[in-house]
Scaffold this active site. Structure first.
Site, PDB file in Angstrom:
ATOM      1  N   HIS A  16       0.871  -1.201   0.000  1.00 28.32           N
ATOM      2  CA  HIS A  16       0.000   0.000   0.000  1.00 28.32           C
ATOM      3  C   HIS A  16       0.898   1.237   0.000  1.00 28.32           C
ATOM      4  O   HIS A  16       1.475   1.582   1.029  1.00 28.32           O
ATOM      5  CB  HIS A  16      -0.892   0.009   1.244  1.00 28.32           C
ATOM      6  CG  HIS A  16      -1.854   1.156   1.286  1.00 28.32           C
ATOM      7  ND1 HIS A  16      -3.196   0.978   1.564  1.00 28.32           N
ATOM      8  CD2 HIS A  16      -1.707   2.486   1.085  1.00 28.32           C
ATOM      9  CE1 HIS A  16      -3.810   2.142   1.541  1.00 28.32           C
ATOM     10  NE2 HIS A  16      -2.913   3.090   1.249  1.00 28.32           N
ATOM     11  N   HIS A  34       1.400   5.428  -1.791  1.00 28.82           N
ATOM     12  CA  HIS A  34       1.013   6.546  -2.663  1.00 28.82           C
ATOM     13  C   HIS A  34       2.291   7.100  -3.287  1.00 28.82           C
ATOM     14  O   HIS A  34       3.083   7.734  -2.592  1.00 28.82           O
ATOM     15  CB  HIS A  34       0.313   7.640  -1.849  1.00 28.82           C
ATOM     16  CG  HIS A  34      -0.937   7.153  -1.173  1.00 28.82           C
ATOM     17  ND1 HIS A  34      -2.188   7.290  -1.730  1.00 28.82           N
ATOM     18  CD2 HIS A  34      -1.120   6.484  -0.012  1.00 28.82           C
ATOM     19  CE1 HIS A  34      -3.092   6.740  -0.933  1.00 28.82           C
ATOM     20  NE2 HIS A  34      -2.458   6.236   0.115  1.00 28.82           N
ATOM     21  N   LYS A  94      -9.495  -0.349  -5.514  1.00 31.12           N
ATOM     22  CA  LYS A  94      -9.479   0.352  -4.238  1.00 31.12           C
ATOM     23  C   LYS A  94     -10.814   1.045  -3.994  1.00 31.12           C
ATOM     24  O   LYS A  94     -11.290   1.798  -4.840  1.00 31.12           O
ATOM     25  CB  LYS A  94      -8.352   1.398  -4.245  1.00 31.12           C
ATOM     26  CG  LYS A  94      -8.247   2.228  -2.960  1.00 31.12           C
ATOM     27  CD  LYS A  94      -7.741   1.420  -1.782  1.00 31.12           C
ATOM     28  CE  LYS A  94      -7.863   2.174  -0.457  1.00 31.12           C
ATOM     29  NZ  LYS A  94      -6.813   3.149  -0.217  1.00 31.12           N
ATOM     30  N   HIS A 125     -10.460   1.310   2.048  1.00 32.44           N
ATOM     31  CA  HIS A 125     -10.245   2.366   3.038  1.00 32.44           C
ATOM     32  C   HIS A 125     -11.441   2.293   3.971  1.00 32.44           C
ATOM     33  O   HIS A 125     -12.545   2.718   3.614  1.00 32.44           O
ATOM     34  CB  HIS A 125     -10.136   3.752   2.376  1.00 32.44           C
ATOM     35  CG  HIS A 125      -9.850   4.829   3.385  1.00 32.44           C
ATOM     36  ND1 HIS A 125      -8.629   5.464   3.477  1.00 32.44           N
ATOM     37  CD2 HIS A 125     -10.616   5.343   4.379  1.00 32.44           C
ATOM     38  CE1 HIS A 125      -8.667   6.335   4.484  1.00 32.44           C
ATOM     39  NE2 HIS A 125      -9.865   6.284   5.050  1.00 32.44           N
ATOM     40  N   HIS A 141      -4.506  -0.381   6.081  1.00 38.60           N
ATOM     41  CA  HIS A 141      -4.026   0.462   7.180  1.00 38.60           C
ATOM     42  C   HIS A 141      -4.955   0.440   8.397  1.00 38.60           C
ATOM     43  O   HIS A 141      -5.499   1.463   8.808  1.00 38.60           O
ATOM     44  CB  HIS A 141      -3.774   1.898   6.731  1.00 38.60           C
ATOM     45  CG  HIS A 141      -4.807   2.505   5.823  1.00 38.60           C
ATOM     46  ND1 HIS A 141      -6.140   2.562   6.135  1.00 38.60           N
ATOM     47  CD2 HIS A 141      -4.697   3.072   4.604  1.00 38.60           C
ATOM     48  CE1 HIS A 141      -6.795   3.161   5.154  1.00 38.60           C
ATOM     49  NE2 HIS A 141      -5.935   3.469   4.207  1.00 38.60           N
ATOM     50  N   ASP A 146       1.482   2.769   3.513  1.00 40.42           N
ATOM     51  CA  ASP A 146       0.633   3.947   3.322  1.00 40.42           C
ATOM     52  C   ASP A 146       1.465   5.223   3.267  1.00 40.42           C
ATOM     53  O   ASP A 146       1.003   6.289   3.675  1.00 40.42           O
ATOM     54  CB  ASP A 146      -0.456   4.052   4.396  1.00 40.42           C
ATOM     55  CG  ASP A 146      -1.596   4.972   3.960  1.00 40.42           C
ATOM     56  OD1 ASP A 146      -1.722   5.247   2.753  1.00 40.42           O
ATOM     57  OD2 ASP A 146      -2.351   5.412   4.837  1.00 40.42           O
TER      58      ASP A 146
END
Ligand code: DOR
Ligand code: ZN
Length: 351
Positions: free
Chosen positions: A19, A21, A103, A140, A178, A251
């Site tokens: 995971h 970004h 996602k 999420h 997360h 994350d």
């Protein structure tokens, strides 16, 4: 370096980040190397502006990532689910090996989630297709209702949304991303083998007090927000338990320091530079270094049905001074653990 400085070397199979970004443009150029230097693969989040919702968009984003990282790193692309997502596009992308997973962002739950899902029923056709083809759903897990306290949003998501999705799609593979609460650990532990979770280095390292320690500390703010100590302890227990359901997902979510140190600061920690060091420290503190390799390098690929990496990486136990900041063309980004002395150092590949 003296001999005594290297008192311990830990060698583990090379990890992956399930995971992350990586952003785009200048930020991608600035941050990608910190992920690619330690992880062989990463599940790349699709919350760009505009979000990655098509096979073509994912293909070109993948090319931009590879141009930034070089060929030793494999980005695994994800599709951002919207109310109007076309199941055929998702199935096509998975079949072509472009999309690894989808996602789910509840609309307005976090950064660039305004195109997210407003009602879970809207994506039932795509969930049906994903269940059929064995494509993982990455979640999420927070409700966005304004009347729900921010510290309760994950637990309420389990009650109101996740339990129902899993009841309606009992064979769907789901990664609860997360996780931050004892309730999430309990839920994952009590679910079948098709339900797993990622745990970040920062949710293992600090609780919500860190956000308010002597003043407001924006570099500790992320979503889901850190919870109280009992939850951190539950996460540490889960990560180090040896359960195959838990795996590494940083994350890492870089923002320019100006965008965090603001009257409305962005959520997200840039933890990529010291992610492995941070996880290793947690596992050492829990007397569970023997469980680190499974969490970091084995449970993730097994869940996703991918091969384990063959390469091995070295961690050395020594004082390691973390950088204060990293530069991008638009300004500095402050990493998690900035300016702290870490007790482990990622030392590259085993030769
Ligand atoms: O803190 C976060 N930052 N949580 C998320 O879910 C998104 C991320 C980001 O993209 O900045
Ligand atoms: Zn994220």
């Amino acid at each position: 370096m003296t001999d005594s400085a290297i008192s311990t070397r830990l060698i583990i199979r090379q990890p992956d980040d399930w995971h992350v970004h990586l952003r785009d443009g200048e930020m991608l150029e600035a941050v990608a190397e910190y992920t690619a230097r330690q992880f062989a693969r990463a599940i790349v989040m699709p919350n760009l502006a505009p979000p990655v919702t098509t096979v073509d968009a994912a293909n070109s984003y993948r090319d931009r990532i590879k141009a930034a990282t070089g060929t030793n790193f494999t980005p695994l692309m994800t599709c951002y689910l919207t109310d109007n997502i076309d199941p055929a596009e998702v199935v096509l992308g998975f079949g072509k090996g472009v999309f690894t997973a989808c996602k789910l962002y509840p609309a307005n739950a976090t950064t660039n989630s305004s195109h997210g899902v407003t009602n879970i029923q809207n994506i039932y056709p795509v969930l049906e297709a994903m269940q059929r083809i064995g494509m993982p759903l990455l979640v999420h897990g927070e409700v966005t209702d304004v009347d729900i306290d921010i510290f309760d949003r994950e637990a309420v998501f389990i009650e109101r949304i996740l339990s129902k999705v899993i009841a309606d799609f009992p064979d769907l593979k789901v990664v609860f991303e997360h996780i931050t609460t004892a309730e999430a650990v309990e839920f994952v532990d009590g679910s079948g083998t098709n339900i797993a979770a990622t745990i970040t280095p920062h949710h293992l390292a600090f609780n919500r007090n860190a956000i308010f320690q002597g003043g407001i500390r924006p570099h500790y703010y992320c979503l889901p927000v850190a919870k109280r100590e009992k939850h951190r302890l539950a996460l540490r227990q889960a990560a180090t338990s040896g359960s195959e359901k838990y795996f590494l997902g940083t994350d890492s979510a870089p923002h320019l320091s100006d965008d965090k140190e603001s009257s409305c600061g962005c959520a997200g920690l840039f933890n990529a530079p010291y992610a492995l060091e941070s996880y290793t420290q947690t596992f050492e503190e829990e007397s569970a270094l023997d469980k680190l390799e499974a969490f970091a390098s084995e449970n993730g690929p097994r869940f996703y049905g991918l091969a384990l990496n063959d390469t091995r990486v070295v961690l050395e136990k020594l004082d390691n001074q973390a950088a204060k900041e990293f530069q991008t063309d638009s300004g500095p980004v402050i990493p998690f653990l900035a300016d702290e002395t870490l007790s482990w150092k990622f030392a590259g590949f085993e030769h």
